[in-house]
Design a protein around this motif. Sequence first.
Motif, mmCIF file in Angstrom:
data_model
loop_
_atom_site.group_PDB
_atom_site.id
_atom_site.type_symbol
_atom_site.label_atom_id
_atom_site.label_comp_id
_atom_site.label_asym_id
_atom_site.label_seq_id
_atom_site.Cartn_x
_atom_site.Cartn_y
_atom_site.Cartn_z
ATOM 1 N N UNK A 30 -14.558 5.678 44.904
ATOM 2 C CA UNK A 30 -15.540 6.467 44.157
ATOM 3 C C UNK A 30 -16.955 6.289 44.691
ATOM 4 N N UNK A 31 -17.796 7.260 44.420
ATOM 5 C CA UNK A 31 -19.241 7.146 44.663
ATOM 6 C C UNK A 31 -19.844 6.598 43.370
ATOM 7 N N UNK A 32 -20.723 5.609 43.492
ATOM 8 C CA UNK A 32 -21.272 4.916 42.324
ATOM 9 C C UNK A 32 -22.775 5.106 42.222
ATOM 10 N N UNK A 33 -23.282 5.177 40.995
ATOM 11 C CA UNK A 33 -24.713 5.243 40.731
ATOM 12 C C UNK A 33 -25.096 4.009 39.934
ATOM 13 N N UNK A 34 -26.047 3.231 40.454
ATOM 14 C CA UNK A 34 -26.463 2.019 39.750
ATOM 15 C C UNK A 34 -27.297 2.372 38.521
ATOM 16 N N UNK A 35 -26.999 1.715 37.405
ATOM 17 C CA UNK A 35 -27.786 1.869 36.186
ATOM 18 C C UNK A 35 -28.941 0.871 36.285
ATOM 19 N N UNK A 77 -31.103 -2.245 28.141
ATOM 20 C CA UNK A 77 -31.822 -1.750 29.301
ATOM 21 C C UNK A 77 -33.315 -1.667 29.008
ATOM 22 N N UNK A 78 -34.141 -1.898 30.013
ATOM 23 C CA UNK A 78 -35.532 -1.479 29.947
ATOM 24 C C UNK A 78 -35.470 0.022 30.228
ATOM 25 N N UNK A 79 -35.907 0.826 29.278
ATOM 26 C CA UNK A 79 -35.701 2.277 29.327
ATOM 27 C C UNK A 79 -36.488 2.915 30.473
ATOM 28 N N UNK A 80 -35.735 3.599 31.377
ATOM 29 C CA UNK A 80 -36.319 4.333 32.503
ATOM 30 C C UNK A 80 -35.670 5.721 32.481
ATOM 31 N N UNK A 81 -36.229 6.647 31.700
ATOM 32 C CA UNK A 81 -35.565 7.937 31.509
ATOM 33 C C UNK A 81 -35.426 8.788 32.764
ATOM 34 N N UNK A 82 -36.178 8.477 33.824
ATOM 35 C CA UNK A 82 -36.077 9.247 35.062
ATOM 36 C C UNK A 82 -35.166 8.591 36.101
ATOM 37 N N UNK A 83 -34.614 7.419 35.791
ATOM 38 C CA UNK A 83 -33.717 6.741 36.720
ATOM 39 C C UNK A 83 -32.369 7.444 36.788
ATOM 40 N N UNK A 87 -30.011 8.388 33.638
ATOM 41 C CA UNK A 87 -29.699 9.799 33.364
ATOM 42 C C UNK A 87 -28.186 9.972 33.263
ATOM 43 N N UNK A 88 -27.444 9.355 34.187
ATOM 44 C CA UNK A 88 -25.975 9.467 34.199
ATOM 45 C C UNK A 88 -25.361 8.845 32.941
ATOM 46 N N UNK A 89 -25.874 7.708 32.515
ATOM 47 C CA UNK A 89 -25.272 7.048 31.351
ATOM 48 C C UNK A 89 -25.632 7.774 30.053
ATOM 49 N N UNK A 90 -26.820 8.379 30.006
ATOM 50 C CA UNK A 90 -27.180 9.200 28.835
ATOM 51 C C UNK A 90 -26.288 10.435 28.762
#
Length: 158
Positions: A30-35, A77-83, A87-90
Motif C-alpha cells: 500500500x501507499x501510506x500517508x503519515x498522520x 494530535x496537535x491539530x494541523x488541519x492542512x496536513x 485531512x485523510x484521517x478526518x
Amino acid sequence: MSGNAVQSAGTRLFISTTALCTTEAQYKALAWTEVEEIEDIGAFGETFEKVTYKTLGDGAVHKKKGTVDYGSGTLKLARVPTGAGQIAIRAAAKNRKAAYNIKIEFDDAPDGGTPTTIYLRAYVMSYTTEIGGNDKVIEASVGLEIDAEPIEVAADAP
C-alpha cells in the motif's frame, strides 16, 4: 533492567486505503500517508469475553474464553488541519461504511534495517477538536475501533 525496551519517541502512524488486507505483503504494497503531530497513540490489544456457566453437581461457576475484541485506541494530535495525514484521517471519520488500514512504526530499526511495524484495520469513529487553556495547542482526538487481528512485524537487520 531490560536492554530491549523501546521508547515511544520516534513512533509514527500512517493511514492508507480501505482495501481489505489480511497479509503482511498486502499491507506492505500500500501507499501510506503519515498522520502528522501525534502526541499519543494510546493502548490497544485483544480482550476476550468471559463466558460463564454454573453446574449443579459442584455448585461452582466455571469460566471459558469467548469471542475476541481486538480493541480500540484514541489518538491525540496537535491539530494541523492542512496536513495531508490529518485531512485523510478526518475524511476517514466521515466514512460510515469502510475500515481503513493503519500502520504504526516504532523507532527501533537496527542500523540499515527495518523497524517494528504493526499493521491493523480500523474504523475511524471520531475526530474531535479539543481547545485547552492558554498554555496548550489546539488538539484533536481520533477514535479507532480495530476490526481484525493486528499483524506485528519485528524489527529486522539488513
